[in-house]
Structure formats: C-alpha cells, structure tokens
Design a protein around this motif. Sequence first.
Motif, PDB file in Angstrom:
ATOM      1  N   ASN A 137       0.857  -1.183  -0.079  1.00 51.20           N
ATOM      2  CA  ASN A 137      -0.089   0.104   0.014  1.00 51.20           C
ATOM      3  C   ASN A 137       0.602   1.221   0.048  1.00 51.20           C
ATOM      4  O   ASN A 137       0.124   2.303  -0.077  1.00 51.20           O
ATOM      5  N   ALA A 138       2.042   1.165  -0.126  1.00 48.15           N
ATOM      6  CA  ALA A 138       2.944   2.197  -0.290  1.00 48.15           C
ATOM      7  C   ALA A 138       4.134   1.901  -1.341  1.00 48.15           C
ATOM      8  O   ALA A 138       4.253   0.581  -1.666  1.00 48.15           O
ATOM      9  N   PRO A 139       4.772   2.582  -1.922  1.00 46.99           N
ATOM     10  CA  PRO A 139       5.768   2.461  -2.915  1.00 46.99           C
ATOM     11  C   PRO A 139       6.841   1.485  -2.651  1.00 46.99           C
ATOM     12  O   PRO A 139       7.165   1.712  -1.388  1.00 46.99           O
ATOM     13  N   PRO A 168       1.593   3.958  -5.032  1.00 49.59           N
ATOM     14  CA  PRO A 168       2.057   2.411  -5.074  1.00 49.59           C
ATOM     15  C   PRO A 168       1.318   1.645  -6.145  1.00 49.59           C
ATOM     16  O   PRO A 168       1.851   0.507  -6.728  1.00 49.59           O
ATOM     17  N   GLU A 169       0.102   1.929  -6.762  1.00 52.23           N
ATOM     18  CA  GLU A 169      -0.611   1.166  -7.647  1.00 52.23           C
ATOM     19  C   GLU A 169      -0.082   1.173  -9.017  1.00 52.23           C
ATOM     20  O   GLU A 169       0.064   0.346  -9.954  1.00 52.23           O
ATOM     21  N   ALA A 200       1.896  10.994  -8.016  1.00 50.18           N
ATOM     22  CA  ALA A 200       0.428  11.282  -8.024  1.00 50.18           C
ATOM     23  C   ALA A 200      -0.216  12.445  -8.544  1.00 50.18           C
ATOM     24  O   ALA A 200      -1.137  12.561  -8.867  1.00 50.18           O
ATOM     25  N   GLY A 201       0.903  13.214  -8.986  1.00 47.84           N
ATOM     26  CA  GLY A 201       0.860  14.554  -9.768  1.00 47.84           C
ATOM     27  C   GLY A 201       2.107  15.514  -9.828  1.00 47.84           C
ATOM     28  O   GLY A 201       2.976  14.785  -9.597  1.00 47.84           O
ATOM     29  N   ARG A 221       0.178  15.090  -0.688  1.00 51.97           N
ATOM     30  CA  ARG A 221      -1.005  14.053  -0.073  1.00 51.97           C
ATOM     31  C   ARG A 221      -0.873  12.933  -0.308  1.00 51.97           C
ATOM     32  O   ARG A 221      -0.887  12.036   0.694  1.00 51.97           O
ATOM     33  N   GLN A 222      -0.139  12.355  -1.581  1.00 53.34           N
ATOM     34  CA  GLN A 222       0.354  11.071  -1.539  1.00 53.34           C
ATOM     35  C   GLN A 222       1.464  10.398  -0.676  1.00 53.34           C
ATOM     36  O   GLN A 222       1.094   9.281   0.037  1.00 53.34           O
ATOM     37  N   ILE A 223       2.448  11.301  -0.188  1.00 54.12           N
ATOM     38  CA  ILE A 223       3.179  10.897   0.665  1.00 54.12           C
ATOM     39  C   ILE A 223       2.607  10.680   2.066  1.00 54.12           C
ATOM     40  O   ILE A 223       2.979   9.744   2.709  1.00 54.12           O
TER      41      ILE A 223
END
Length: 127
Positions: free
Chosen positions: A9-11, A37-38, A43-44, A52-54
């Motif tokens: 669920n995380a890179p 991670p997907e 994320a942008g 936000r992704q971090i």
Amino acid sequence: MKKVIATPNAPAALGPYSQAVFANGVLYGSGQVGLNPETGEFAGTTIEAQARQIFRNINAVLTEAGFTPADVVKTTIFLDNVADFATVNGLYEQFFQNSQVLPARSCVEVAQLPAGALIEIEYIATK
C-alpha cells in the motif's frame, strides 16, 4: 532485533533499502516521495498532489507496523523549493491533527530529490 516493515500500500523501495525498520520499540521510516503504489507514477506534478500522496504512503507503512500518525516523534522534510513550505505545512498540520504532541521536525531545501520528486519526508515513530 530488527524487523523489516513492508506493505504493497506504499511504493516499493527505489533502491537497496526498506520502507521502514522496527528496532528496539522504534519505527524508522525511509523517506517517502509522492509515488502512487498502484501505478508507480507520481500522484501529480504539484507539490500538493505529491505531499498528499506522501502522507497516504506514510500512513500505509505506519498502519502495517501497528502505528498511527500520533506515534510519530520526528520528521524531516526535504523540498526542492522552500517556497512550497506553506502548502506542505498546511497538509502536514492536517495529517497530524489528532496528535496530542506534534512531532519534532526539520525542513530543508535540497538541490534534487530521487526520481525528480518535489518533496520527500522521512519519519521516526515510537509508542
């Protein structure tokens, strides 16, 4: 004794290191960048999207280790542009809003971050 903490669920790590290591009651989290991670992509392209992704990534690792943001005692933020500090600070405050004691923190501007990231955050947590 050391225990590697890893979650899909995380890179995944971008090199020879662990997402986090738990040792002697302390969780040491490697620096997170804003990779989804997907997809393995950022994320942008904005500081807000990557930050936000971090925080989602950090939360995923904390959860995997049985911790929460309230357990974080120290963070270090690396920015490629310190002018982005106010934006990051607002998101940081939201992430730690349920913490009775806010983590100690350092924030520095760096020349370059891995994979062209705009921001990286590392952390230490304990119960």
